[in-house]
Design a protein around this motif. Structure first.
Motif, mmCIF file in Angstrom:
data_model
loop_
_atom_site.group_PDB
_atom_site.id
_atom_site.type_symbol
_atom_site.label_atom_id
_atom_site.label_comp_id
_atom_site.label_asym_id
_atom_site.label_seq_id
_atom_site.Cartn_x
_atom_site.Cartn_y
_atom_site.Cartn_z
ATOM 1 N N CYS A 128 31.942 -0.145 78.074
ATOM 2 C CA CYS A 128 31.091 -1.274 77.691
ATOM 3 C C CYS A 128 31.832 -2.572 78.012
ATOM 4 O O CYS A 128 33.013 -2.704 77.701
ATOM 5 N N CYS A 172 27.095 -0.836 75.535
ATOM 6 C CA CYS A 172 26.786 0.369 74.764
ATOM 7 C C CYS A 172 25.259 0.522 74.648
ATOM 8 O O CYS A 172 24.571 -0.445 74.304
ATOM 9 N N CYS A 187 28.136 -2.304 69.295
ATOM 10 C CA CYS A 187 29.554 -2.503 69.629
ATOM 11 C C CYS A 187 30.422 -2.692 68.387
ATOM 12 O O CYS A 187 31.558 -2.217 68.343
ATOM 13 N N CYS A 244 32.562 -4.491 74.191
ATOM 14 C CA CYS A 244 33.553 -3.983 73.228
ATOM 15 C C CYS A 244 34.701 -3.245 73.907
ATOM 16 O O CYS A 244 35.687 -2.904 73.256
HETATM 17 ZN ZN LIG Z 1 29.991 -1.898 73.348
#
Ligand SMILES: [Zn+2]
Length: 166
Positions: A83, A118, A123, A86
């Motif tokens: 991601c 995500c 996240c 994050c």
């Molecule tokens: Zn994420």
């Protein structure tokens, strides 16, 4: 430096890149269940197979919300993915390409920003998950603080790109 609580009205009026009609049709998450002190941003998906998702974060004393659309082509399964907000490494099926129209005139002219996030836009939950029995648990608070700072910085940059008008 975490999220101040948001009301449903604040969330609806925070969205910078959607039409009044899209905002009216928005599905809101259960706000009473949100642990605000463990959120860098509020992220959620519309239910029932919709491509839409949203992230809202505070920019100064102003909440800024972004409507995102998931790409229907997911990544090839079996490969790893990460991601962009994050930085949690995940199976490819749990990360999706999302695109977001830019705010204002630029967005109405079709300009958008796309990135891998995500799939569930959760996240803030991802960065607080650690494998059980892990030595990392000893340093949990420190690691969460570091991940939290990174997430806030990257999510802030993403929001800045949406708000860029030039
Ligand atoms: Zn994420």
């Amino acid at each position: 430096m975490v999220m101040k609580p948001l009301t449903a009205d604040q969330i609806r009026s925070s969205i910078v890149n959607a039409s009044a009609d899209e905002i009216a049709r928005m599905h809101l998450p259960g706000l009473h269940e949100v642990v605000w002190e463990e959120r860098e941003l509020l992220g959620w998906r519309d239910p029932q197979g919709s491509q839409r998702g949203y992230i809202v974060q505070w920019v100064g004393d102003q909440p800024v919300g972004i409507l995102l659309r998931a790409d229907s082509n997911s990544l090839r399964s079996g490969i790893g993915a990460m991601c962009s907000l994050c930085h949690t490494p995940q199976p490819a099926t749990q990360v999706l390409m999302f695109s977001a129209a830019r705010g204002g005139e630029s967005g109405r002219e079709g300009n958008s920003v796309a990135t891998y996030i995500c799939a569930d836009l959760a996240c803030s939950i991802m960065i607080r998950i650690f494998p059980g029995q892990s030595e990392m648990l000893l340093m949990r608070d420190e690691l969460v603080a570091r991940r939290s700072a990174g997430l806030r910085m990257r999510a802030g940059r993403f929001t800045d790109r949406i708000l860029e008008t030039a």
